[in-house]
Design a protein around this motif. Structure first.
Motif, PDB file in Angstrom:
ATOM      1  N   UNK A 124       8.555  -6.435  -0.583  1.00  0.00           N
ATOM      2  CA  UNK A 124       8.403  -8.120  -0.795  1.00  0.00           C
ATOM      3  C   UNK A 124       8.442  -8.949   0.397  1.00  0.00           C
ATOM      4  N   UNK A 125       9.117  -8.155   1.544  1.00  0.00           N
ATOM      5  CA  UNK A 125       8.849  -9.057   2.586  1.00  0.00           C
ATOM      6  C   UNK A 125       7.905  -8.949   3.721  1.00  0.00           C
ATOM      7  N   UNK A 126       6.862  -7.997   3.120  1.00  0.00           N
ATOM      8  CA  UNK A 126       5.600  -7.796   3.997  1.00  0.00           C
ATOM      9  C   UNK A 126       4.440  -8.438   3.294  1.00  0.00           C
ATOM     10  N   UNK A 127       3.632  -8.812   4.042  1.00  0.00           N
ATOM     11  CA  UNK A 127       2.449  -9.567   3.578  1.00  0.00           C
ATOM     12  C   UNK A 127       1.554  -8.545   2.718  1.00  0.00           C
ATOM     13  N   UNK A 128       0.637  -8.951   2.003  1.00  0.00           N
ATOM     14  CA  UNK A 128      -0.240  -8.177   1.273  1.00  0.00           C
ATOM     15  C   UNK A 128      -0.947  -6.994   1.997  1.00  0.00           C
ATOM     16  N   UNK A 129      -1.806  -7.492   3.260  1.00  0.00           N
ATOM     17  CA  UNK A 129      -2.358  -6.895   3.982  1.00  0.00           C
ATOM     18  C   UNK A 129      -1.301  -5.662   4.608  1.00  0.00           C
ATOM     19  N   UNK A 130      -0.272  -5.891   4.922  1.00  0.00           N
ATOM     20  CA  UNK A 130       0.793  -4.970   5.332  1.00  0.00           C
ATOM     21  C   UNK A 130       0.983  -4.040   4.433  1.00  0.00           C
ATOM     22  N   UNK A 131       1.183  -4.277   3.252  1.00  0.00           N
ATOM     23  CA  UNK A 131       1.573  -3.659   2.255  1.00  0.00           C
ATOM     24  C   UNK A 131       0.272  -2.625   1.749  1.00  0.00           C
ATOM     25  N   UNK A 132      -1.074  -3.256   1.760  1.00  0.00           N
ATOM     26  CA  UNK A 132      -2.221  -2.539   1.632  1.00  0.00           C
ATOM     27  C   UNK A 132      -2.502  -1.522   2.703  1.00  0.00           C
ATOM     28  N   UNK A 133      -2.277  -1.836   3.907  1.00  0.00           N
ATOM     29  CA  UNK A 133      -2.463  -0.945   4.923  1.00  0.00           C
ATOM     30  C   UNK A 133      -1.385   0.421   4.978  1.00  0.00           C
ATOM     31  N   UNK A 134      -0.134  -0.237   4.620  1.00  0.00           N
ATOM     32  CA  UNK A 134       0.938   1.216   4.613  1.00  0.00           C
ATOM     33  C   UNK A 134       0.646   1.843   3.461  1.00  0.00           C
ATOM     34  N   UNK A 135       0.212   1.496   2.090  1.00  0.00           N
ATOM     35  CA  UNK A 135      -0.050   2.287   1.122  1.00  0.00           C
ATOM     36  C   UNK A 135      -1.177   3.139   1.523  1.00  0.00           C
ATOM     37  N   UNK A 136      -2.273   2.796   2.123  1.00  0.00           N
ATOM     38  CA  UNK A 136      -3.402   3.622   2.681  1.00  0.00           C
ATOM     39  C   UNK A 136      -3.140   4.620   3.671  1.00  0.00           C
ATOM     40  N   UNK A 137      -1.967   4.224   4.456  1.00  0.00           N
ATOM     41  CA  UNK A 137      -1.670   5.304   5.385  1.00  0.00           C
ATOM     42  C   UNK A 137      -0.825   6.395   4.602  1.00  0.00           C
ATOM     43  N   UNK A 138       0.059   6.025   3.821  1.00  0.00           N
ATOM     44  CA  UNK A 138       0.672   7.221   2.769  1.00  0.00           C
ATOM     45  C   UNK A 138      -0.233   8.000   2.022  1.00  0.00           C
ATOM     46  N   UNK A 139      -1.434   7.300   1.811  1.00  0.00           N
ATOM     47  CA  UNK A 139      -2.484   8.175   0.860  1.00  0.00           C
ATOM     48  C   UNK A 139      -3.095   9.060   1.838  1.00  0.00           C
ATOM     49  N   UNK A 140      -3.353   8.804   3.171  1.00  0.00           N
ATOM     50  CA  UNK A 140      -4.067   9.593   3.997  1.00  0.00           C
ATOM     51  C   UNK A 140      -3.033  10.810   4.276  1.00  0.00           C
ATOM     52  N   UNK A 141      -1.770  10.307   4.684  1.00  0.00           N
ATOM     53  CA  UNK A 141      -1.030  11.600   4.885  1.00  0.00           C
ATOM     54  C   UNK A 141      -0.704  12.516   3.703  1.00  0.00           C
ATOM     55  N   UNK A 142      -0.998  11.951   2.242  1.00  0.00           N
ATOM     56  CA  UNK A 142      -0.755  13.230   1.364  1.00  0.00           C
ATOM     57  C   UNK A 142      -1.870  13.807   1.394  1.00  0.00           C
TER      58      UNK A 142
END
Length: 68
Positions: A38-56
C-alpha cells in the motif's frame, strides 16, 4: 535500478505467501504484502510481482528449492 528496501520486503512477503506451508501462514504473509504494497506505487508493485514470478519460474526450471 536497484529495488528499494520496501520493494524487497514486499517481494519477500509475496514469496513467503506463495511458499507458506499452511493457510494461516499464507494469509499472514498476504496481509503483510498488502500492508507493505500500500506504500508502493502501482508500477513498483507490478515490477516486484513480476520479479517474484521470474524467481519462481527460475526455481521450477532449475529445480532450486526456495528457502522459506
Amino acid at each position: 535500478m536497484k529495488p528499494t528496501k520496501k520493494e524487497i520486503k514486499f517481494m519477500e512477503a509475496l514469496l513467503l505467501a506463495i511458499t507458506a506451508p499452511n493457510k494461516k501462514l499464507k494469509d499472514e504473509c498476504v496481509e503483510m504484502a498488502a500492508s507493505i504494497g500500500s506504500s508502493l506505487t502501482e508500477k513498483q508493485r507490478d515490477l516486484a510481482m513480476k520479479a517474484v514470478e521470474c524467481r519462481i519460474e527460475y526455481a521450477q526450471r532449475h529445480q532450486v528449492k526456495e528457502a522459506a
